[in-house]
Design a protein around this motif. Structure first.
Motif, PDB file in Angstrom:
ATOM      1  N   ALA A 157      23.273  37.399  33.242  1.00  0.00           N
ATOM      2  CA  ALA A 157      22.371  38.412  32.689  1.00  0.00           C
ATOM      3  C   ALA A 157      21.218  38.709  33.644  1.00  0.00           C
ATOM      4  O   ALA A 157      20.770  39.868  33.746  1.00  0.00           O
ATOM      5  N   GLN A 158      20.734  37.699  34.335  1.00  0.00           N
ATOM      6  CA  GLN A 158      19.655  37.924  35.303  1.00  0.00           C
ATOM      7  C   GLN A 158      20.127  38.755  36.483  1.00  0.00           C
ATOM      8  O   GLN A 158      19.379  39.586  36.997  1.00  0.00           O
ATOM      9  N   GLU A 162      22.328  45.164  33.403  1.00  0.00           N
ATOM     10  CA  GLU A 162      22.953  46.353  32.831  1.00  0.00           C
ATOM     11  C   GLU A 162      24.263  46.054  32.115  1.00  0.00           C
ATOM     12  O   GLU A 162      24.761  46.871  31.333  1.00  0.00           O
ATOM     13  N   ARG A 163      24.815  44.855  32.325  1.00  0.00           N
ATOM     14  CA  ARG A 163      26.105  44.516  31.729  1.00  0.00           C
ATOM     15  C   ARG A 163      25.974  43.621  30.492  1.00  0.00           C
ATOM     16  O   ARG A 163      26.981  43.313  29.853  1.00  0.00           O
ATOM     17  N   VAL A 164      24.751  43.194  30.181  1.00  0.00           N
ATOM     18  CA  VAL A 164      24.541  42.281  29.041  1.00  0.00           C
ATOM     19  C   VAL A 164      23.554  42.927  28.072  1.00  0.00           C
ATOM     20  O   VAL A 164      22.387  43.107  28.391  1.00  0.00           O
ATOM     21  N   SER A 258      11.078  37.173  34.296  1.00  0.00           N
ATOM     22  CA  SER A 258      11.464  38.569  34.553  1.00  0.00           C
ATOM     23  C   SER A 258      12.808  38.920  33.917  1.00  0.00           C
ATOM     24  O   SER A 258      13.369  39.985  34.193  1.00  0.00           O
ATOM     25  N   THR A 259      13.334  38.035  33.063  1.00  0.00           N
ATOM     26  CA  THR A 259      14.607  38.285  32.383  1.00  0.00           C
ATOM     27  C   THR A 259      14.367  39.242  31.220  1.00  0.00           C
ATOM     28  O   THR A 259      13.702  38.894  30.247  1.00  0.00           O
ATOM     29  N   LYS A 260      14.903  40.440  31.317  1.00  0.00           N
ATOM     30  CA  LYS A 260      14.613  41.491  30.334  1.00  0.00           C
ATOM     31  C   LYS A 260      15.581  41.501  29.152  1.00  0.00           C
ATOM     32  O   LYS A 260      15.323  42.138  28.139  1.00  0.00           O
ATOM     33  N   THR A 261      16.698  40.827  29.259  1.00  0.00           N
ATOM     34  CA  THR A 261      17.702  40.838  28.199  1.00  0.00           C
ATOM     35  C   THR A 261      17.165  40.165  26.937  1.00  0.00           C
ATOM     36  O   THR A 261      16.664  39.034  27.011  1.00  0.00           O
ATOM     37  N   PRO A 262      17.246  40.817  25.782  1.00  0.00           N
ATOM     38  CA  PRO A 262      16.858  40.139  24.537  1.00  0.00           C
ATOM     39  C   PRO A 262      17.679  38.862  24.365  1.00  0.00           C
ATOM     40  O   PRO A 262      18.904  38.884  24.478  1.00  0.00           O
ATOM     41  N   THR A 263      16.990  37.754  24.079  1.00  0.00           N
ATOM     42  CA  THR A 263      17.648  36.447  24.119  1.00  0.00           C
ATOM     43  C   THR A 263      17.384  35.656  22.848  1.00  0.00           C
ATOM     44  O   THR A 263      16.240  35.559  22.392  1.00  0.00           O
TER      45      THR A 263
END
Length: 321
Positions: A157-158, A162-164, A258-263
């Motif tokens: 994801a990092q 765009e794929r996660v 800096s990980t933007k994916t909702p987790t």
């Protein structure tokens, strides 16, 4: 004078005996580490017969996976050292709203590596996730992992945000912190190879499983067979100690802010492998997280406490209205 010579001969014999014993011991260790191979289990999985195994062929590997349901894609990565059986309690529930793929990455379960130069490091494992997604025609998906596979999902994801769409981490690796003594020992040549091989017996596998779960009654004979059999595959044995030696989580931890994916972070409070305080470290560093501590759960909460895990996964991955 005679007594002096006799004492000297005794010391010489003792020295030769000690050197001989050491040589035998070293030889036995080397043979155990590099010559001996545990017997490969002769096992046909009832679970996979019911779920129907699928395979996706790529230059990297022949990926083994199962698929269920329809809807937005959701990929569950087999827990490190395990197989698709690790998500057996989630597939049916999540398949009500999603096309669920449960995948064995290289070195796990029934996937067969094709690339002779496959690195068994973070670059290789994250590239493998992308390779599988391309093979099954999934451009973007929700991603979930437990233990090692949580760390691999996070790293992917990092590198490919765009794929996660969303990311779930269950008692995940990904922090630049040492493991338990048992896992750290696998980094030592000879000792690591031997330790992994010795852990492939049924009794050792049961001990490992019981150490991961609070609810020991969930470790049925049927589950243990499904879990244990792929541990005996030579390729998976080799992958286990190579991954422990080559996975470097320093860049993964540095990238957390800096990980933007909702987790979603789910953690068993009684985890004996990844201590629960690590959940707070993820919560402190991730900017877009929901973190829940599950009391009465161990290192594999999706098997240990499936109702709680299913509740949180369903809510988190629910398709937008």
């Amino acid at each position: 004078m005679i007594m002096v010579h006799a004492a000297g001969r005794r010391r010489a014999r003792l020295r030769h005996w000690v050197l001989g014993a050491v040589a035998v011991l070293v030889g036995a260790l080397l043979f155990g580490a590099y010559g001996w191979q545990p017997a490969k289990a002769d096992f046909r999985s009832p679970y996979l017969a019911a779920m129907v195994s699928r395979y996706a062929d790529t230059p990297t590997a022949r990926f083994h996976y199962i698929e269920a349901g329809s809807g937005t894609p959701l990929i569950l990565i087999s827990p490190g050292g395990s197989t698709v059986i690790g998500w057996k309690e989630q597939v049916g529930v999540l398949a009500r709203e999603h096309t669920v793929y449960v995948i064995d990455l290289p070195g796990q379960g029934y996937t067969q590596v094709k690339d002779p130069d496959f690195g068994y490091d973070l670059n290789a494992m994250t590239a493998a996730i992308g390779s599988f997604m391309d093979a099954v025609g999934v451009r973007q998906a929700g991603l979930a992992g437990n233990s090692w596979s949580g760390g691999w999902a996070l790293a992917f994801a990092q590198r490919h945000p765009e794929r996660v769409s969303k990311l779930a981490l269950l008692d995940a690796t990904g922090l630049d912190l040492p493991g338990t003594f048992m896992w750290e020992a696998l980094k030592i040549p000879i000792l690591g190879e031997l330790a992994v091989k010795l852990s492939t017996s049924r009794s050792a596998a049961r001990g490992l499983a019981e150490g991961m779960l609070v609810h020991k009654e969930r470790i049925t004979d049927e589950l243990l067979e499904e879990w244990w059999a792929p541990m005996t595959f030579p390729a998976n044995i080799r992958a286990t100690y190579l991954l422990e030696r080559r996975l470097d989580w320093s860049a993964t931890e540095r990238a957390l802010p800096s990980t933007k994916t909702p987790t979603l972070v789910l953690w068993g409070k009684q985890d004996t492998i990844q201590p629960v305080k690590r959940a707070q470290r993820f919560a402190d560093l991730l900017p877009h997280d929901q973190t829940y501590i599950l009391d009465g759960c161990g290192h594999a909460p999706q098997l240990d406490c499936p109702d709680s895990v299913n509740y949180h996964l369903q809510a988190f991955f629910a398709p937008a209205p």
